[in-house]
Scaffold this motif. Structure first.
Motif, short mmCIF file in Angstrom:
data_model
loop_
_atom_site.label_atom_id
_atom_site.label_comp_id
_atom_site.label_asym_id
_atom_site.label_seq_id
_atom_site.Cartn_x
_atom_site.Cartn_y
_atom_site.Cartn_z
N LYS A 804 -26.53 23.27 0.63
CA LYS A 804 -27.33 24.04 1.59
C LYS A 804 -28.83 23.85 1.37
CE LYS A 804 -23.57 27.35 1.90
NZ LYS A 804 -23.13 28.74 1.90
N GLU A 848 -21.08 24.44 8.17
CA GLU A 848 -22.43 24.95 8.46
C GLU A 848 -23.43 23.80 8.60
OE1 GLU A 848 -23.98 27.85 5.59
OE2 GLU A 848 -22.13 28.98 5.91
N GLY A 849 -23.31 22.84 7.69
CA GLY A 849 -24.20 21.67 7.74
C GLY A 849 -24.01 20.92 9.05
N GLN A 853 -27.20 23.16 10.32
CA GLN A 853 -28.06 23.56 9.20
C GLN A 853 -28.65 22.33 8.48
OE1 GLN A 853 -28.98 26.71 8.36
NE2 GLN A 853 -27.92 27.23 10.25
N SER A 892 -21.69 27.26 15.17
CA SER A 892 -22.87 27.28 16.03
C SER A 892 -22.51 28.07 17.28
CB SER A 892 -23.24 25.84 16.42
OG SER A 892 -23.94 25.84 17.65
N ARG A 930 -25.50 21.24 18.27
CA ARG A 930 -26.97 21.28 18.35
C ARG A 930 -27.45 21.31 19.81
NH1 ARG A 930 -28.82 18.98 13.07
NH2 ARG A 930 -26.89 18.58 11.95
#
Length: 941
Positions: A804, A848-849, A853, A892, A930
């Protein structure tokens, strides 16, 4: 704020904060639905140009980006309003007129061809209609402005691909309405210069739409005529060059052939320009000749019956290459021509053998002439003149010479060994001619030509090199540039010297003499390094002398830091070929003065100047140990097999020296423990030695591990972890030497875990190195993870945290750790247990990445983790992914439950065994997360 307030702030408020706020607000206003309304108000004639400009820009943005918001029944109104305003601004502000033309152009591109069939013809007709209010010339200029921006707006428009092709062909047909008008305006006697200028610009803009070259013929001829008018010269050059250079032009060979005579016709104008020192004109004419030659040499060479006219063009370009004067001070033209010679040579060598033979006959003499011309251009000016050049001019000249050097190297392919012979003959005549003493510039250029070729081409077969080596000592070296080139030439011949060792003595004294001259620092040191690397087995007779001279220049501090480091590397190569006792003797005399200095420095209180001195000395040792290799790991020359020395007995000389200075290094460290650069320099000595010595380094392992452990426990630094990783890598399979390394690994791990508890965010470099260390351990020595005192769970959690981090290199290293860890689930019980109990947390961090993120450049690395999870924990993964994806807005808020479901199914599908497909799935999903899917951002992804 009101619109006018915001505009006032943007243009006139001195406060940058207010300007930025106003700009932000205005950008939002431009895309708001109200923009349709206020744009026309801002275009009132009583407003200042800045405000009118904003109105016109807002219209253009609405039309070009929000076309779909405009109802079809509004098209005609919008069109006529724009025409009215363009006519109104024809004699008004130029910047506003241009913006309005761009808006109308955008409208036309979106309406073509269905909603506005003959758009361009309509534009021409509208502006040619009599309108008593607006002066005819102003109307003509407005029309030309509109016609010029139309193709430009097309090039930058956001039309979908299929529409682009459709609109391009419509525009290409419509040039029938434009070109006759342009021709007429250029030919009219009473057309003023500024109108003709605009016409040429307009033509330049249209040729980029791939219009057939024959349709452009009349305008190209008219542009050639305009070259005689100084006011139109620059614009005419652009027009001709753009027309000739469009990729499609090579299909129209007959038109190209018709263009050769007018280009050749410019030679008189070119000669006059050169004589009168008019650089702009000679530059422009050269651009035209090169555009025709470089873009179409293949097509024109194919026309065998026209070989003479093409040869005439080639000779014209040769004149441009050899244009009188020194680049870049008296001319800037010759550099434009260099790529032409590459292209021509490639084209000649690509013909089938018979045709190639014919062209070789015609063009070999041309290329020999080119070599003479290039070497003449590469000559330095007189010392006096060169003294007046600025440092920028000198640097441009240096780069120009490198370009010439590259060209000569390329030409060698065409001319072969004969080129070297001709250079050698010229040099021989120059150096032996007692009647006319030559200038140093002439000698230097010939040597430079030789060096350019010898640097990259194997000259071992060449029969002229022995003669050249014989000539070098005869050169009377009177200045720095010549001396530099002599050095670099010797350096370029170092491999040849290795095969002809009897010649070493001819040139080595020159190199050693040059070492003492600070002005020759780079050339002499790099040449000595090459000789020591290539010829080390033939240098023992000269070793004492080389070491003595090197020691002297090092003590006198003649060279800058980086050259001192190279010199140490040279000595490392040299010593590698000696007997052990000789090596030790030389090392002793070489290093003792530095050790004494270091002892003195170690007693002083730390300050910035003694820090630099310490780093310098440690750097010298590192560089010496980088190349000092008595086991000959680096010998890739088969020829040297014969000369190999017997395997040495006893400890390695580098280890002997390291053991002697070890306590001193510890002493230095104790004072500088918290200085990252000093710690790094200490680690570098050992890292370089380990890499070179490999197993021979073993006797040092216990001491070094102990020291590293103390260092890292006191103040953790990345360089210490990197050195630990190196030791794990090299000694993993050496049971005798591994225990101290294992202890060090466990210590580093526990100290770093403590660091994680205190907050690792300030140390991304340590985290990065730690992750790489763990990955290396898993790769080379996985049973380290069986140690009872290694907390695998804590290590795993640190890895998840590291995923993270905002720093991409750290995240990449963490992905590397998990990619090594997951395959060990089966064979190492503690790893399997931790993964099964905590794997969901890892999956969440990865999602998450991917969800936005982490940087998009890291997606392939995240995909690798998913791939490994799939392969080694499939039954768990199918449960974890379901649970993770149930959470609202995860990973997301931009992806719907259906899209999440699709992704999960893809990841678990049979395609999961194909790594490339998994990477594609992740890329696809990250774009959805995104909000970038299907946008122009994805095109280059």
């Amino acid at each position: 704020p009101s619109l006018f307030q915001a505009l006032h702030q943007l243009y006139y408020d001195p406060n940058i904060e207010n300007k930025n706020l106003a700009q932000k607000w205005l950008m939002q206003a431009q895309v708001s639905p109200q923009a349709w309304h206020f744009s026309w108000l801002l275009l009132n004639m009583d407003k200042v140009p800045e405000i009118q400009y904003f109105g016109a820009s807002a219209l253009h943005i609405k039309i070009s980006r929000y076309w779909n918001d405009i109802p079809a029944d509004q098209y005609e109104t919008l069109k006529s309003q724009l025409f009215t305003h363009i006519t109104r601004f024809a004699s008004g502000s130029k910047i506003v007129l241009t913006r309005l033309c761009v808006a109308l152009a955008s409208l036309a591109l979106s309406m073509m061809p269905e909603a506005w069939p003959c758009a361009v013809a309509d534009m021409v007709r509208m502006f040619q209609a009599e309108d008593s209010n607006v002066d005819g010339r102003a109307r003509c200029l407005a029309l030309l402005e509109l016609l010029t921006v139309l193709p430009e707006e097309f090039q930058t428009s956001r039309l979908p691909q299929y529409r682009k092709g459709q609109v391009r062909s419509v525009l290409a047909q419509e040039c029938g309405s434009v070109f006759p008008l342009l021709e007429q305006l250029l030919q009219q006697q009473d057309s003023p210069g500024f109108i003709k200028q605009k016409v040429l610009k307009c033509f330049s803009s249209w040729v980029q739409l791939e219009i057939p070259l024959m349709d452009c013929e009349n305008l190209i001829q008219a542009a050639f005529t305009s070259l005689q008018d100084p006011e139109l010269f620059d614009t005419a050059v652009e027009a001709v060059v753009n027309a000739i250079s469009q990729p499609d032009a090579q299909r129209y060979v007959n038109t190209l052939l018709k263009l050769i005579p007018p280009v050749l016709g410019l030679q008189e104008q070119l000669r006059q320009a050169v004589q009168s020192g008019d650089m702009e004109t000679s530059h422009g004419i050269c651009r035209i000749a090169v555009a025709l030659g470089e873009n179409h040499s293949r097509a024109l060479l194919d026309q065998v019956e026209h070989w003479q006219s093409f040869l005439a063009l080639v000779n014209m370009i040769m004149f441009c290459t050899g244009i009188p004067g020194h680049y870049p001070v008296n001319e800037t033209t010759s550099s434009l021509t260099l790529t032409f010679w590459y292209t021509l040579q490639d084209d000649i060598l690509s013909f089938e053998p018979d045709k190639q033979a014919v062209y070789q006959q015609v063009y070999r003499p041309v290329y020999f002439q080119l070599v003479d011309v290039l070497l003449h251009k590469a000559q330095f000016p007189s010392d006096e003149e060169y003294g007046f050049w600025s440092s920028d001019e000198k640097e441009q000249f240096r780069i120009y010479r490198v370009d010439i050097s590259d060209t000569l190297m390329y030409v060698y392919e065409m001319l072969g060994a004969e080129l070297l012979s001709s250079l050698y003959d010229k040099l021989g005549r120059l150096l032996t001619n007692t009647e006319q003493p030559s200038t140093w510039q002439h000698t230097e250029a010939l040597l430079y030509g030789f060096q350019s070729i010898a640097e990259t081409i194997d000259v071992n077969y060449s029969d002229v090199v022995p003669g050249l080596i014989g000539l070098i000592p005869r050169i009377s070296i009177s200045n720095v540039q010549l001396a530099d080139t002599v050095m670099f030439t010797i350096g370029a011949l170092s491999e040849w010297l290795a095969d002809h060792p009897v010649m070493i003595n001819n040139v080595l004294p020159l190199v050693l003499q040059a070492l003492g001259n600070p002005e020759l620092s780079i050339s002499s040191v790099s040449t000595l390094k090459k000789i020591c690397r290539e010829c080390k087995y033939d240098l023992p007779p000269y070793a004492a002398n080389i070491v003595a001279v090197s020691q002297e220049v090092l003590m006198k501090q003649i060279h800058k830091t980086s050259q001192c480091m190279w010199l140490m590397q040279a000595l490392g190569f040299l010593l590698s070929a000696l007997q052990v006792e000789e090596i030790l003797k030389n090392l002793h005399s070489l290093i003792t003065p530095y050790i004494q200095q270091l002892e003195k420095l170690a007693d002083e209180t730390p300050n910035p100047s003694n820090k630099l001195a310490i780093i310098h000395i440690l750097g010298l040792l590192s560089n010496l140990f980088t190349t000092l290799d008595i086991s000959h790991h680096d010998d890739d020359h088969e020829s040297t097999e014969v000369k190999k020395l017997p395997v040495q007995q006893g400890p390695n000389p580098v280890v002997v020296v390291l053991q002697q200075v070890f306590q001193l290094i510890q002493k230095v460290l104790s004072k500088w423990m918290n200085d990252a650069q000093v710690v790094e320099s200490v680690c570098a000595i050992f890292e370089k030695s380990v890499k070179t010595l490999l197993d021979d380094f073993a006797p040092m392992v216990p001491q070094l591990c102990e020291m590293l452990g103390q260092m890292y426990s006191t103040i953790p630094q990345a360089s210490a972890i990197d050195l630990t990783r190196q030791l794990v890598h090299i000694f993993a399979h050496e049971p005798a030497h591994f225990p101290p390394i294992k202890a060090l690994f466990l210590l580093v791990t526990s100290v770093t875990l403590t660091l994680f508890q205190q907050g690792p965010r300030d140390h991304p470099d340590i985290v990065d190195s730690f992750m790489q260390l763990l990955a290396q351990a898993l790769k080379r020595k996985p049973d380290l993870f069986l140690c009872s005192n290694l907390d695998v769970k804590a290590v795993f959690q640190c890895g998840v945290l590291s995923l993270k981090f905002p720093e991409a290199p750290t995240v990449k290293a963490s992905c590397g750790f998990f990619t090594e860890l997951l395959p060990r689930c089966g064979e190492i019980a503690p790893v399997g247990q931790v993964v099964h109990e905590n794997g969901k947390v890892l999956l969440q961090a990865v999602l998450e990445g991917v969800g936005g993120q982490a940087s998009r450049s890291l997606m392939d690395h995240f995909a690798e983790i998913l791939f490994a999870l799939n392969k080694h924990c499939f039954s768990y993964l199918s449960i974890w992914i379901k649970e993770a994806m149930q959470e609202d807005g995860f990973p997301s808020a931009r992806v719907s439950p259906d899209q999440k479901e699709t992704f999960s199914q893809q990841i678990l599908s049979r395609e999961r065994v194909n790594k490339r497909r998994v990477k594609e799935m992740v890329k696809e999903f990250t774009l959805l997360c995104r909000g970038l899917h299907g946008t122009e951002y994805t095109a280059d992804y």
